[in-house]
Write a protein that holds these residues in place. Sequence first.
Motif, PDB file in Angstrom:
ATOM      1  N   ASP A  67       0.881  -1.227   0.215  1.00 16.37           N
ATOM      2  CA  ASP A  67      -0.113   0.089  -0.181  1.00 16.37           C
ATOM      3  C   ASP A  67       0.986   1.344   0.132  1.00 16.37           C
ATOM      4  O   ASP A  67       1.950   0.723   0.315  1.00 16.37           O
ATOM      5  CB  ASP A  67      -1.059   0.144   0.863  1.00 16.37           C
ATOM      6  CG  ASP A  67      -0.542   0.405   2.478  1.00 16.37           C
ATOM      7  OD1 ASP A  67       0.859   0.446   2.664  1.00 16.37           O
ATOM      8  OD2 ASP A  67      -1.180  -0.636   3.778  1.00 16.37           O
ATOM      9  N   LYS A  86      -3.051   9.392   5.270  1.00 12.30           N
ATOM     10  CA  LYS A  86      -4.362   8.908   4.320  1.00 12.30           C
ATOM     11  C   LYS A  86      -3.367   7.633   3.985  1.00 12.30           C
ATOM     12  O   LYS A  86      -2.178   8.125   3.974  1.00 12.30           O
ATOM     13  CB  LYS A  86      -3.898   9.779   2.891  1.00 12.30           C
ATOM     14  CG  LYS A  86      -5.803   9.716   2.314  1.00 12.30           C
ATOM     15  CD  LYS A  86      -6.309  10.673   1.496  1.00 12.30           C
ATOM     16  CE  LYS A  86      -7.097   9.804   0.203  1.00 12.30           C
ATOM     17  NZ  LYS A  86      -7.623  11.177  -0.643  1.00 12.30           N
ATOM     18  N   TYR A  88      -3.346   4.427   0.306  1.00 11.95           N
ATOM     19  CA  TYR A  88      -3.924   4.241  -0.943  1.00 11.95           C
ATOM     20  C   TYR A  88      -3.879   2.855  -0.663  1.00 11.95           C
ATOM     21  O   TYR A  88      -2.959   2.245  -0.996  1.00 11.95           O
ATOM     22  CB  TYR A  88      -3.118   4.668  -2.079  1.00 11.95           C
ATOM     23  CG  TYR A  88      -3.600   6.470  -1.819  1.00 11.95           C
ATOM     24  CD1 TYR A  88      -4.278   7.007  -2.102  1.00 11.95           C
ATOM     25  CD2 TYR A  88      -1.856   7.148  -0.852  1.00 11.95           C
ATOM     26  CE1 TYR A  88      -3.894   8.925  -1.794  1.00 11.95           C
ATOM     27  CE2 TYR A  88      -2.462   8.559  -0.540  1.00 11.95           C
ATOM     28  CZ  TYR A  88      -3.258   9.141  -1.223  1.00 11.95           C
ATOM     29  OH  TYR A  88      -3.572  10.672  -1.232  1.00 11.95           O
ATOM     30  N   ALA A  93      -1.969   4.495  -6.870  1.00  4.82           N
ATOM     31  CA  ALA A  93      -2.176   5.467  -7.089  1.00  4.82           C
ATOM     32  C   ALA A  93      -1.207   6.912  -7.157  1.00  4.82           C
ATOM     33  O   ALA A  93      -0.425   7.564  -8.178  1.00  4.82           O
ATOM     34  CB  ALA A  93      -2.095   5.476  -5.459  1.00  4.82           C
ATOM     35  N   ILE A  95      -0.881  10.816  -6.174  1.00  5.48           N
ATOM     36  CA  ILE A  95      -1.046  11.455  -5.282  1.00  5.48           C
ATOM     37  C   ILE A  95      -0.515  13.357  -5.706  1.00  5.48           C
ATOM     38  O   ILE A  95       0.318  12.948  -5.717  1.00  5.48           O
ATOM     39  CB  ILE A  95       0.154  11.373  -3.887  1.00  5.48           C
ATOM     40  CG1 ILE A  95      -0.749   9.687  -3.881  1.00  5.48           C
ATOM     41  CG2 ILE A  95      -0.230  12.450  -2.913  1.00  5.48           C
ATOM     42  CD1 ILE A  95       0.198   9.790  -2.326  1.00  5.48           C
TER      43      ILE A  95
END
Length: 203
Positions: A67, A86, A88, A93, A95
Amino acid sequence: MAMARAFLAVAAVAAVLAVPQLAAAADHPVGGSGSWDASGTSYNAWSAKQTFKQGDTVSFKFAPSHDVTEVTKAGYDACSGANPVKSYTGGSASIKLTAPGRRYFICSVPGHCAAGMKLEVTVAAAAVTAPAPGKPHHKRSVAPTPAPAMAAPEPSSTDEMPNVSTPTVAPAPRSSDAASIAGMLGGKAVAGLAVGVAMALAM
């Protein structure tokens, strides 16, 4: 009506041009390839060579066993995802780096951060580009206003020409006066001649 719409369109374009524009954002695939794993890639060595600006993005691709978890500086140093900012999941992802400053990312799976799945990003403030210069306005030249003409001064009484008296000419002698003068001169001449002759004879 058409003129009003045209005026509004020109005003809208001018307003857009006057607003400073942010530099184009860039995407940074993590590690250069985008792959987020425990293969031994030094993500921080890669990050140190990059220039991250406000508005850029960092993209990650990873296996379901990993992750991407954003953490605080304390969580980054401790390799702990206990209080994530946070997280993901799902294999990818992207960002967005919305503000200048430092951001911290780890893989929260136990042991993966210690194996090298950690990233520190320093974000610089976005550069602002100046709006395109508008067309210069040329000022219309204005001819200078001529100075008012000065009125000629009226001559005063002291400036008048002086009166010059005409010289008096003696009147010419009349003919009778001339005859009398000639007679007198003639008599004297005869008398003088007679006296001269008498003196000559006496000698």
